[in-house]
Design an enzyme around this catalytic site. Structure first.
Site, PDB file in Angstrom:
ATOM      1  N   GLY A  32     -35.742 -45.139 -31.327  1.00  0.00           N
ATOM      2  CA  GLY A  32     -36.450 -45.369 -30.076  1.00  0.00           C
ATOM      3  C   GLY A  32     -36.740 -46.816 -29.716  1.00  0.00           C
ATOM      4  O   GLY A  32     -35.855 -47.673 -29.672  1.00  0.00           O
ATOM      5  N   ASP A  52     -38.873 -49.204 -41.587  1.00  0.00           N
ATOM      6  CA  ASP A  52     -39.196 -47.851 -41.145  1.00  0.00           C
ATOM      7  C   ASP A  52     -39.230 -46.985 -42.397  1.00  0.00           C
ATOM      8  O   ASP A  52     -38.718 -47.369 -43.441  1.00  0.00           O
ATOM      9  CB  ASP A  52     -38.111 -47.326 -40.182  1.00  0.00           C
ATOM     10  CG  ASP A  52     -38.611 -46.213 -39.283  1.00  0.00           C
ATOM     11  OD1 ASP A  52     -38.760 -46.451 -38.057  1.00  0.00           O
ATOM     12  OD2 ASP A  52     -38.844 -45.086 -39.798  1.00  0.00           O
ATOM     13  N   TYR A 166     -54.649 -40.252 -30.957  1.00  0.00           N
ATOM     14  CA  TYR A 166     -53.604 -41.168 -30.497  1.00  0.00           C
ATOM     15  C   TYR A 166     -54.196 -42.221 -29.550  1.00  0.00           C
ATOM     16  O   TYR A 166     -53.949 -43.422 -29.703  1.00  0.00           O
ATOM     17  CB  TYR A 166     -52.509 -40.363 -29.790  1.00  0.00           C
ATOM     18  CG  TYR A 166     -51.302 -41.175 -29.385  1.00  0.00           C
ATOM     19  CD1 TYR A 166     -50.340 -41.524 -30.322  1.00  0.00           C
ATOM     20  CD2 TYR A 166     -51.122 -41.588 -28.067  1.00  0.00           C
ATOM     21  CE1 TYR A 166     -49.222 -42.270 -29.958  1.00  0.00           C
ATOM     22  CE2 TYR A 166     -50.015 -42.329 -27.691  1.00  0.00           C
ATOM     23  CZ  TYR A 166     -49.068 -42.665 -28.638  1.00  0.00           C
ATOM     24  OH  TYR A 166     -47.971 -43.415 -28.270  1.00  0.00           O
ATOM     25  N   LYS A 170     -54.590 -46.367 -30.086  1.00  0.00           N
ATOM     26  CA  LYS A 170     -53.948 -47.355 -29.212  1.00  0.00           C
ATOM     27  C   LYS A 170     -54.998 -48.266 -28.542  1.00  0.00           C
ATOM     28  O   LYS A 170     -54.741 -49.445 -28.296  1.00  0.00           O
ATOM     29  CB  LYS A 170     -53.096 -46.645 -28.159  1.00  0.00           C
ATOM     30  CG  LYS A 170     -51.911 -45.871 -28.760  1.00  0.00           C
ATOM     31  CD  LYS A 170     -50.956 -46.776 -29.522  1.00  0.00           C
ATOM     32  CE  LYS A 170     -49.709 -46.054 -29.981  1.00  0.00           C
ATOM     33  NZ  LYS A 170     -48.751 -46.931 -30.691  1.00  0.00           N
TER      34      LYS A 170
HETATM   35  N1  LIG Z   1     -41.977 -42.928 -26.286  1.00  0.00           N
HETATM   36  C1  LIG Z   1     -43.053 -43.105 -25.539  1.00  0.00           C
HETATM   37  O1  LIG Z   1     -43.182 -42.515 -24.454  1.00  0.00           O
HETATM   38  C2  LIG Z   1     -44.136 -44.037 -25.984  1.00  0.00           C
HETATM   39  C3  LIG Z   1     -45.152 -44.327 -25.058  1.00  0.00           C
HETATM   40  C4  LIG Z   1     -46.168 -45.197 -25.427  1.00  0.00           C
HETATM   41  C5  LIG Z   1     -46.172 -45.762 -26.684  1.00  0.00           C
HETATM   42  N2  LIG Z   1     -45.173 -45.446 -27.566  1.00  0.00           N
HETATM   43  C6  LIG Z   1     -45.246 -46.099 -28.880  1.00  0.00           C
HETATM   44  O2  LIG Z   1     -44.024 -46.737 -29.158  1.00  0.00           O
HETATM   45  C7  LIG Z   1     -43.838 -46.820 -30.574  1.00  0.00           C
HETATM   46  C8  LIG Z   1     -42.449 -46.316 -30.913  1.00  0.00           C
HETATM   47  O3  LIG Z   1     -42.371 -44.938 -30.544  1.00  0.00           O
HETATM   48  P1  LIG Z   1     -40.989 -44.246 -30.113  1.00  0.00           P
HETATM   49  O4  LIG Z   1     -41.230 -43.569 -28.838  1.00  0.00           O
HETATM   50  O5  LIG Z   1     -39.859 -45.208 -30.236  1.00  0.00           O
HETATM   51  O6  LIG Z   1     -40.915 -43.088 -31.215  1.00  0.00           O
HETATM   52  P2  LIG Z   1     -39.830 -42.792 -32.333  1.00  0.00           P
HETATM   53  O7  LIG Z   1     -40.331 -41.567 -33.011  1.00  0.00           O
HETATM   54  O8  LIG Z   1     -38.476 -42.780 -31.752  1.00  0.00           O
HETATM   55  O9  LIG Z   1     -39.964 -44.060 -33.307  1.00  0.00           O
HETATM   56  C9  LIG Z   1     -41.070 -44.273 -34.123  1.00  0.00           C
HETATM   57  C10 LIG Z   1     -40.593 -44.769 -35.468  1.00  0.00           C
HETATM   58  O10 LIG Z   1     -41.730 -45.056 -36.296  1.00  0.00           O
HETATM   59  C11 LIG Z   1     -41.418 -44.635 -37.597  1.00  0.00           C
HETATM   60  N3  LIG Z   1     -42.642 -44.363 -38.370  1.00  0.00           N
HETATM   61  C12 LIG Z   1     -43.609 -43.454 -38.083  1.00  0.00           C
HETATM   62  N4  LIG Z   1     -44.541 -43.472 -39.034  1.00  0.00           N
HETATM   63  C13 LIG Z   1     -44.174 -44.424 -39.938  1.00  0.00           C
HETATM   64  C14 LIG Z   1     -44.751 -44.916 -41.156  1.00  0.00           C
HETATM   65  N5  LIG Z   1     -45.896 -44.412 -41.646  1.00  0.00           N
HETATM   66  N6  LIG Z   1     -44.105 -45.898 -41.825  1.00  0.00           N
HETATM   67  C15 LIG Z   1     -42.943 -46.389 -41.357  1.00  0.00           C
HETATM   68  N7  LIG Z   1     -42.358 -45.962 -40.224  1.00  0.00           N
HETATM   69  C16 LIG Z   1     -42.967 -44.995 -39.517  1.00  0.00           C
HETATM   70  C17 LIG Z   1     -40.595 -43.360 -37.416  1.00  0.00           C
HETATM   71  O11 LIG Z   1     -39.837 -43.048 -38.575  1.00  0.00           O
HETATM   72  C18 LIG Z   1     -39.742 -43.719 -36.221  1.00  0.00           C
HETATM   73  O12 LIG Z   1     -38.502 -44.300 -36.593  1.00  0.00           O
HETATM   74  C19 LIG Z   1     -44.968 -45.995 -31.199  1.00  0.00           C
HETATM   75  O13 LIG Z   1     -45.997 -46.864 -31.614  1.00  0.00           O
HETATM   76  C20 LIG Z   1     -45.439 -45.135 -30.041  1.00  0.00           C
HETATM   77  O14 LIG Z   1     -46.796 -44.758 -30.177  1.00  0.00           O
HETATM   78  C21 LIG Z   1     -44.164 -44.599 -27.250  1.00  0.00           C
END
Ligand SMILES: NC(=O)c1ccc[n+]([C@@H]2O[C@H](COP(=O)([O-])OP(=O)(O)OC[C@H]3O[C@@H](n4cnc5c(N)ncnc54)[C@H](O)[C@@H]3O)[C@@H](O)[C@H]2O)c1
Length: 266
Positions: A32, A52, A166, A170
């Site tokens: 992501g 990760d 969550y 944040k």
């Molecule tokens: N996708 C959205 O709509 C969105 C919106 C707002 C904020 N975010 C934030 O963006 C960031 C990335 O999210 P994303 O959407 O790419 O999700 P995603 O699930 O695609 O990626 C998140 C990554 O974090 C890794 N991860 C989780 N817990 C972990 C840990 N304890 N140690 C190491 N790695 C860990 C996962 O393995 C994964 O690869 C996050 O902080 C999420 O809260 C996402």
């Protein structure tokens, strides 16, 4: 010199956005948004240290980037894990940029009292960001420069049902960003956050959904914001690049909202 005499270098209008030779640590890089940031930073010249807990996804990101990437598999959330990641990165060279991108979603009503989900959410979304910030700032401040970028969320500004843990995590990230910007500023360390709205990733549109369900979820997200388009990791990566690079040299303590305008809609 008056302000109008400031020597703007118009010969390289996009040059300030390059990261040639910079070393960038990026967590959550297996998927992501973290993966998107890693690919974009490498494309503009950075050497990227990817971390990760998902070893397979991390290897795929590293392979896609090539020689500019190294990978460090870690379960993040403790001081020890952050310190080991920082020490690993320093075998490449001094850390210029640190992006705290790893995170998880969780959805439980407060009244459920799900302690396990609450603690897990805070551990990665809040604790890992704090310890990542701490490890990065301790190294950047003595060197007199650095850029730390925390991935926050639109949830910090809203009150969506079932998102208490969550949203709290944040909001804490936004607060940490402002405090550390104050602490690190005099030493030349900038600290900012990017707060995405709905971004199409594994977190929001899991790949095990049917194509129709995926489309429906994306269409639903588009309805929640004034701009009639979906958001992708690249949109967050562009904001992160601005903050990481010299283009953002006068910007610290800010939360840049990348959400299609969704926070304007109640
Ligand atoms: N996708 C959205 O709509 C969105 C919106 C707002 C904020 N975010 C934030 O963006 C960031 C990335 O999210 P994303 O959407 O790419 O999700 P995603 O699930 O695609 O990626 C998140 C990554 O974090 C890794 N991860 C989780 N817990 C972990 C840990 N304890 N140690 C190491 N790695 C860990 C996962 O393995 C994964 O690869 C996050 O902080 C999420 O809260 C996402």
């Amino acid at each position: 010199m008056t302000p109008v005499d400031y020597p703007l270098d118009a010969s390289r209008p996009l040059g300030a956005l390059r990261l040639d030779g910079r070393i960038a640590v990026i967590t959550g890089a297996a998927s992501g948004i973290g993966r998107g940031i890693a690919q974009m930073f490498a494309a503009v010249g950075a050497r990227v240290v990817l971390s990760d807990r998902n070893a397979q996804g991390l290897a795929e990101t590293a392979r896609a980037i090539g020689a500019a990437a190294v990978a460090h598999v870690a379960e993040l959330g403790t001081k020890d894990a952050a310190e080991r990641l920082a020490a690993f990165a320093e075998t490449i060279g001094p850390i210029d940029i640190w992006v705290n991108g790893a995170g998880i979603g969780s959805a439980n009503a407060v009244s459920e009292g799900n302690e396990e989900a609450y603690r897990r959410t805070i551990a990665i979304n809040q604790d890992a960001v704090f310890w990542g910030c701490s490890a990065a700032a301790r190294r950047m401040e003595p060197r007199g420069s650095g850029s730390i970028i925390n991935i926050s969320s639109i949830a910090a500004d809203k009150g969506d049902r079932k998102l208490a843990a969550y949203s709290m995590s944040k909001a804490a990230v936004n607060a940490l960003t402002r405090v550390l910007a104050n602490e690190g500023g005099p030493a030349g360390v900038r600290v900012n956050a990017v707060a995405p709205g709905f971004i199409v990733t594994e977190m929001t549109v899991p790949s095990d959904l049917s194509a129709a369900a995926r489309e429906a979820r994306i269409a639903q997200s588009v309805k929640r914001a004034p701009l009639p388009i979906a958001g992708y990791p690249e949109d967050v990566a562009h904001a992160a690049l601005y903050l990481a690079s010299d283009a953002g040299r006068y910007v610290t303590g800010q939360v840049i909202r990348v959400n299609g305008g969704a926070t304007m809609i109640p």
